[in-house]
Each structure stands twice: as structure tokens, then as C-alpha cells.
Design a protein around this motif. Structure first.
Motif, mmCIF file in Angstrom:
data_model
loop_
_atom_site.group_PDB
_atom_site.id
_atom_site.type_symbol
_atom_site.label_atom_id
_atom_site.label_comp_id
_atom_site.label_asym_id
_atom_site.label_seq_id
_atom_site.Cartn_x
_atom_site.Cartn_y
_atom_site.Cartn_z
ATOM 1 N N ARG A 1 75.904 111.624 27.567
ATOM 2 C CA ARG A 1 75.676 110.955 26.277
ATOM 3 C C ARG A 1 76.776 111.316 25.296
ATOM 4 O O ARG A 1 76.985 112.489 24.984
ATOM 5 N N ARG A 2 77.471 110.302 24.778
ATOM 6 C CA ARG A 2 78.606 110.524 23.877
ATOM 7 C C ARG A 2 78.191 110.499 22.413
ATOM 8 O O ARG A 2 79.000 110.816 21.532
ATOM 9 N N ALA A 3 76.978 110.082 22.123
ATOM 10 C CA ALA A 3 76.529 110.031 20.725
ATOM 11 C C ALA A 3 76.425 111.455 20.179
ATOM 12 O O ALA A 3 76.237 112.412 20.939
ATOM 13 N N PRO A 4 76.553 111.606 18.861
ATOM 14 C CA PRO A 4 76.439 112.933 18.256
ATOM 15 C C PRO A 4 75.083 113.572 18.571
ATOM 16 O O PRO A 4 74.061 112.879 18.642
ATOM 17 N N ILE A 5 75.096 114.875 18.738
ATOM 18 C CA ILE A 5 73.871 115.608 19.058
ATOM 19 C C ILE A 5 72.779 115.348 18.022
ATOM 20 O O ILE A 5 71.591 115.278 18.358
ATOM 21 N N LYS A 6 73.170 115.171 16.766
ATOM 22 C CA LYS A 6 72.193 114.870 15.709
ATOM 23 C C LYS A 6 71.378 113.623 16.052
ATOM 24 O O LYS A 6 70.147 113.619 15.976
ATOM 25 N N ALA A 7 72.085 112.569 16.457
ATOM 26 C CA ALA A 7 71.406 111.318 16.792
ATOM 27 C C ALA A 7 70.545 111.477 18.042
ATOM 28 O O ALA A 7 69.446 110.923 18.127
ATOM 29 N N MET A 8 71.030 112.245 18.987
ATOM 30 C CA MET A 8 70.283 112.430 20.235
ATOM 31 C C MET A 8 68.976 113.180 19.996
ATOM 32 O O MET A 8 67.950 112.888 20.602
ATOM 33 N N LEU A 9 69.006 114.165 19.106
ATOM 34 C CA LEU A 9 67.782 114.933 18.855
ATOM 35 C C LEU A 9 66.758 114.134 18.048
ATOM 36 O O LEU A 9 65.565 114.443 18.067
ATOM 37 N N LEU A 10 67.248 113.101 17.351
ATOM 38 C CA LEU A 10 66.314 112.231 16.626
ATOM 39 C C LEU A 10 65.691 111.197 17.561
ATOM 40 O O LEU A 10 64.716 110.545 17.210
ATOM 41 N N ASP A 11 66.286 111.039 18.745
ATOM 42 C CA ASP A 11 65.776 110.084 19.728
ATOM 43 C C ASP A 11 64.522 110.675 20.377
ATOM 44 O O ASP A 11 64.582 111.672 21.093
ATOM 45 N N GLN A 12 63.390 110.023 20.152
ATOM 46 C CA GLN A 12 62.105 110.558 20.615
ATOM 47 C C GLN A 12 61.981 110.566 22.144
ATOM 48 O O GLN A 12 61.088 111.216 22.688
ATOM 49 N N GLY B 1 73.576 106.083 8.916
ATOM 50 C CA GLY B 1 72.884 105.744 7.690
ATOM 51 C C GLY B 1 71.917 106.794 7.184
ATOM 52 O O GLY B 1 71.156 106.542 6.251
ATOM 53 N N ARG B 2 71.956 107.976 7.796
ATOM 54 C CA ARG B 2 71.001 109.015 7.401
ATOM 55 C C ARG B 2 71.740 110.302 7.022
ATOM 56 O O ARG B 2 72.747 110.653 7.648
ATOM 57 N N SER B 3 71.239 110.999 6.054
ATOM 58 C CA SER B 3 71.891 112.221 5.602
ATOM 59 C C SER B 3 71.785 113.339 6.636
ATOM 60 O O SER B 3 70.726 113.579 7.199
#
Length: 270
Positions: free
Chosen positions: A152-163, A259-261
DNA sequence: CGAAAACCCTGAGTGC
DNA sequence: TGCACTCAGGGTTTTC
């Protein structure tokens, strides 16, 4: 912003009011929240006795002796309240018990939801089928996380928000856990070392467990003076603290991802 | 296919 | 005081 700890606190708070109680009346004050209420919600719940309260990810589950399970999501602004006998603005659902307790589901932004499923919700509720592991479960470990993040190349922040990766984290606890584990939220998920992942997993568990403990101690008997179930204030490590000082001495920065802080410390989070 | 953006919604906060 | 505007964000849908 109810994330896993707030929902857990809500469920624990609701339990003494509902478990073992017969629902004498169920009233909706509008047809929907994020999506329509089940049309037969009141009919199926009225007269049923609540057996257990439980939680999956950010969902609360009210189970009855009819094998019907009401599943609620608090969205952004949802909460249960007990104060005040009458429905006010933004009260959308009312549960009344044989003991005379009145519980209002209050949700100004209406991002929440209420569903009703028959049979085991873990296998019968579609939204549950796509969820990743519970972060506090033993099954959620470094190997499990590494496997889910592989490639997964997406930032870890986005991955951890993925349920689907891990179920129950929201913006606040992701920021907090990444700071605790000293991982940059911007780093591609697959590039994070196994050693860092091994630190991230206990950081997630610790942040969540501490928040649940804080909820329990802050809300005496899980009921705030305002009669709200499940909310509590907490001092965050980085969340909402742009320009503040990190534990390491660095200055906390805010960036926007999808789009999220995101709040993080560029000095120690690498 | 993965990732990003749009969308839903209202209260709080800000600037004029 | 009031108005216009921005921001907050979980989960679903749409777009790239």
C-alpha cells in the motif's frame, strides 16, 4: 467525535439502563439520520427485552431476546442523553424502559445511523463484513498489520483511518498513536519498517485503552452532569495542538491529508 | 485497481 | 448585532 473509546464508553454507560429491561416504547422523531430508520424499528423493538449491550468498531449494538439487534453509529455529533423528559431539538430516537428510563439519541449533524438486524450481527450486518480486526483484540498484532499494509503506497495516516485495515480508529487516535510510535503520518504505509510497526501496534492499543479509562473516570458512572453518555475531554499529545510543543521538544505541525487535518511532530515522527 | 475528492449536515468560530 | 464564510469529520459514493 465518537471513535472507538467514546462508543465503548457509551455502551458501558447504556448497559445499566438497558440490560434486562423491557422496552415499553420506541419513538422516532424523524424518518432518518444518514439513512432511513428501519420502517419496522419501533414495532420490532417495542415489548422486547434487552439482553446485552456490545460494540464493534464504532458501532454500538443493543441486542434483544427476540434476536433482533439494533446497531447505532454516532457519526460526528451523536450521543445518548438521559436528562430532560421531553424530546428537544436534534433528539431523533427515544427508548423508554420498564423502569421508566428515557434515553434520547441526540445528533445535531445527523451523520449517525440506526439499523436493525435479525440474527448474529457480526455475520448478518453488511457493514460489519468489511471491517478489519478490533485494535484491542490479541489478533491485531504487528504481523497482522504488516500483512494488511503490504504494497500500500497511501500514507499510513490514511491507511489507519481505513476501517478495513483496523476497525475503530478515527482522526484523533490515529494522530495520537502515530506520535506515540514516532511514525510520520505522511510515510507510505508499505515503507514503514517492521520495527516501527511493532511499536505502532502497542501505541494504538495504549492510546485507546487510556482513552477508555479516562472516559470511565471522567464520566462518573458514565453519565455526565448534562446527562450525556459517552463523551469526555482529554489532553491530547498532538491533536488540536498546532504550534504547541511535542514531548520531544519539537513544534507540532498541522497538515491536510485527504481533506482532513493531521497533527504531528516533524522532529520525532519519521 | 487504488487513491483522492465530493457529499451529507449543523454548530462553533472568525472577520467585517 | 448580524451576516457571510470556513471548518469540523465518518462513512458512502463518485471520479480520476
Amino acid at each position: 467525535m465518537p471513535e472507538l473509546p467514546e462508543v465503548e464508553t457509551t455502551v458501558r454507560g447504556l448497559a445499566p439502563f438497558l440490560e434486562g429491561q423491557r422496552l415499553t416504547a420506541v419513538t422516532t422523531f424523524r424518518p432518518d439520520l444518514r439513512r432511513p430508520f428501519p420502517v419496522d424499528l419501533a414495532q420490532r423493538l417495542t415489548g422486547a427485552t434487552v439482553t446485552t449491550l456490545s460494540r464493534r468498531a464504532k458501532y454500538g449494538i443493543v441486542s434483544t431476546d427476540r434476536d433482533d439487534h439494533m446497531i447505532f453509529h454516532l457519526g460526528m455529533s451523536g450521543r445518548w442523553r438521559t436528562e430532560g423528559g421531553e424530546a428537544g431539538k436534534h433528539d431523533h430516537l427515544l427508548l423508554e424502559t420498564g423502569a421508566g428510563q428515557r434515553l434520547f439519541l441526540h445528533d445535531p449533524r445527523r451523520f449517525g445511523s440506526v439499523d436493525l438486524v435479525s440474527g448474529d450481527p457480526l455475520t448478518r450486518f453488511p457493514a460489519f463484513m468489511a471491517l478489519g480486526p478490533e485494535p484491542l483484540a490479541d489478533a491485531f498484532d504487528a504481523a497482522c498489520l504488516a500483512s494488511a499494509l503490504a504494497g500500500r503506497r497511501a500514507p499510513i495516516k490514511a491507511m489507519l483511518l481505513d476501517q478495513a485495515i483496523v476497525a475503530g480508529l478515527g482522526n484523533i487516535y490515529v494522530c495520537e498513536a502515530l506520535n506515540m510510535a514516532k511514525i510520520s503520518p505522511l510515510k507510505p504505509a508499505a515503507d514503514i519498517s517492521r520495527a516501527k510497526l511493532a511499536a505502532l501496534v502497542p501505541a494504538i492499543k495504549q492510546v485507546l485503552a487510556a482513552a477508555i479509562a479516562a472516559g470511565g473516570s471522567t464520566l462518573r458512572d458514565f453519565l455526565s452532569p448534562e446527562g450525556d453518555l459517552g463523551y469526555f475531554a482529554k489532553d491530547w499529545r498532538v491533536y488540536g495542538r498546532e504550534g504547541g510543543t511535542c514531548e520531544c521538544g519539537g513544534t507540532i505541525a498541522r497538515v491536510v491529508q485527504s481533506g482532513r487535518s493531521t497533527f504531528h511532530c516533524p522532529k520525532c515522527q519519521r
